[in-house]
Structure formats: C-alpha cells, structure tokens
Design a protein around this motif. Structure first.
Motif, PDB file in Angstrom:
ATOM      1  N   SER A 103       2.149   7.146   2.097  1.00 20.27           N
ATOM      2  CA  SER A 103       1.454   6.991   3.378  1.00 20.27           C
ATOM      3  C   SER A 103      -0.025   6.690   3.149  1.00 20.27           C
ATOM      4  CB  SER A 103       1.630   8.239   4.241  1.00 20.27           C
ATOM      5  OG  SER A 103       1.063   9.382   3.615  1.00 20.27           O
ATOM      6  N   ALA A 104      -0.629   7.331   2.138  1.00 22.76           N
ATOM      7  CA  ALA A 104      -2.041   7.082   1.831  1.00 22.76           C
ATOM      8  C   ALA A 104      -2.247   5.639   1.374  1.00 22.76           C
ATOM      9  CB  ALA A 104      -2.524   8.052   0.765  1.00 22.76           C
ATOM     10  N   GLU A 105      -1.325   5.143   0.557  1.00 22.77           N
ATOM     11  CA  GLU A 105      -1.438   3.759   0.088  1.00 22.77           C
ATOM     12  C   GLU A 105      -1.264   2.774   1.232  1.00 22.77           C
ATOM     13  OE1 GLU A 105       1.499   3.572  -2.952  1.00 22.77           O
ATOM     14  OE2 GLU A 105       0.313   4.735  -4.396  1.00 22.77           O
ATOM     15  N   ARG A 106      -0.322   3.028   2.130  1.00 24.22           N
ATOM     16  CA  ARG A 106      -0.119   2.126   3.274  1.00 24.22           C
ATOM     17  C   ARG A 106      -1.358   2.102   4.164  1.00 24.22           C
ATOM     18  NH1 ARG A 106       4.988   4.486   2.862  1.00 24.22           N
ATOM     19  NH2 ARG A 106       4.535   6.066   4.443  1.00 24.22           N
ATOM     20  N   LEU A 107      -1.966   3.264   4.370  1.00 26.73           N
ATOM     21  CA  LEU A 107      -3.158   3.310   5.198  1.00 26.73           C
ATOM     22  C   LEU A 107      -4.306   2.550   4.535  1.00 26.73           C
ATOM     23  CD1 LEU A 107      -4.798   4.314   7.601  1.00 26.73           C
ATOM     24  CD2 LEU A 107      -5.173   6.454   6.358  1.00 26.73           C
ATOM     25  N   ALA A 108      -4.524   2.796   3.255  1.00 29.79           N
ATOM     26  CA  ALA A 108      -5.611   2.111   2.550  1.00 29.79           C
ATOM     27  C   ALA A 108      -5.422   0.600   2.580  1.00 29.79           C
ATOM     28  CB  ALA A 108      -5.696   2.617   1.106  1.00 29.79           C
ATOM     29  N   GLU A 109      -4.190   0.160   2.369  1.00 29.11           N
ATOM     30  CA  GLU A 109      -3.920  -1.276   2.375  1.00 29.11           C
ATOM     31  C   GLU A 109      -4.122  -1.863   3.769  1.00 29.11           C
ATOM     32  OE1 GLU A 109       0.036  -1.351   0.874  1.00 29.11           O
ATOM     33  OE2 GLU A 109      -0.576  -0.955  -1.204  1.00 29.11           O
ATOM     34  N   GLY A 110      -3.704  -1.131   4.796  1.00 27.46           N
ATOM     35  CA  GLY A 110      -3.884  -1.605   6.160  1.00 27.46           C
ATOM     36  C   GLY A 110      -5.354  -1.719   6.533  1.00 27.46           C
TER      37      GLY A 110
END
Length: 210
Positions: A103-110
C-alpha cells in the motif's frame, strides 16, 4: 517553524521518512511481536499496522480523485474504516508486512505521477475537509510518523525530523486552541500535545489526538 512555513517539499520528504521508519520498525517483528500491545489503548501492533496500511489505500483513493476528477472518498463509510483496523489481528505477520509495504508503494507511485495541475485539484478528507491534493503528503506524514512511535518499538518523537515536529506542534496547538506551551525539548512538547507519553513535569493532561 510555523504551519505557514511548512512546504510541499517538506511534507513529501516527511511522508517518505515516516513511512520508512514505520516499515523498518515492524521489519524484525515475529508473530508474537505483532500481537503485542501497541502504545495505543486496546490496539495491538497488528491493529496499528492494519490502520497505517489501510490509510495508504485510502489516500490512494484521493490520489485517484486528484488525477482523474472521479470522486473517490477515502473510505466508503466509517464501518469500512473500522473493518480495515479489525482485519489486522486476523492476518499473519507476513500478510501484514505485504499489505503495509504494498500500500505504501502504491501511494508513493501514485503521488509521483501527479502533474502540477493535478496537485492543485481539490479532494475531500475523511473528516469532510476540502483540501488541495498538495495536502496529501502532510496527511500521510502525520499518520506514518506518529504511529511509528505508537508501535512501541524503539522509535520515539526524538527520532522524527525537527521540522516535522515543529509543524505538527503548530498544527495541534492551533487545533487545541492553546495560548502557551510548557517549556521543554521539542520532541517532548510534541508528544504532550499529541496526547502521547512524555517527560514534561507539571504539564496538564490532554485528551487523545489522531
């Protein structure tokens, strides 16, 4: 530093720092470590990890809103938010780590994909505030940094960036409408304001925050 001086660049850096602190704090926990109480009443570390993972997922909804204009609230309902937290104890340590980091990676990428125009688009927080998307990194920084301390491992307010502590102190002080603050080190004053354990002598007890 006052809230007015907190920059977008600051908030993005603090969000990354807080997320890494949180991820690192749980990296060495075994099943018993995850099941142990956090520093928050009635919450185990599993509850807290689930909450922070679900927060990233919820902020991804606001990133989508800012990027596309399609209204997507953080949580469909208060029940959905509560269900995310309650899910924590049902998951294994490995499953929680996967959810947290994913979830942290998806947020950072978004966030990284947002354009200058999209950053200015308005979204609505879970508390009903209408804010520009530029506020999303600050929202994540508060969650990740403060809850990294709440895990009750070896992270303290003294491990958080001074600029973050100053900005958070300014924000909570305004929210609590306090005319003056007790004397003491910035990390301890921030902990006191946030309703967390502190070492300040004779400081009045405050209710919970965040």
């Amino acid at each position: 530093m006052s809230t007015a001086e907190r920059t977008f660049t600051d908030a993005r850096a603090w969000a990354r720092t807080g997320t890494q602190l949180f991820v690192d704090a749980v990296s060495g926990l075994d099943e018993d470590g995850f099941a142990a109480p956090s520093a928050l009443p009635r919450w185990t570390r599993k509850h807290l990890v689930a909450h922070v993972a679900a927060n990233a997922d919820a902020l991804c909804n606001l990133v989508h809103w800012a990027a596309t204009g399609e209204q997507r609230p953080m949580y469909a309902s208060a029940d959905e938010r509560a269900a995310g937290i309650a899910k924590g104890p049902t998951l294994s340590a490995a499953e929680l780590r996967t959810w947290l980091t994913g979830s942290a990676e998806r947020l950072a990428e978004g966030l990284d994909r947002l354009t200058d125009d999209q950053w200015r688009h308005e979204v609505v927080t879970a508390q009903g505030r209408t804010v520009p998307a530029t506020e999303l990194p600050w929202m994540r920084a508060r969650e990740a940094c403060v809850h990294a301390v709440d895990l009750g491992t070896d992270v303290t307010f003294a491990d958080l960036p001074d600029g973050f502590l100053a900005a958070l102190t300014d924000e909570i002080r305004a929210k609590r409408d306090l005319a003056a603050l007790p004397e003491g080190p910035l990390p301890e004053v921030t902990a006191w304001l946030a309703g967390r354990p502190h070492t300040l002598a004779d400081a009045p007890q405050l209710g919970p925050w965040l």
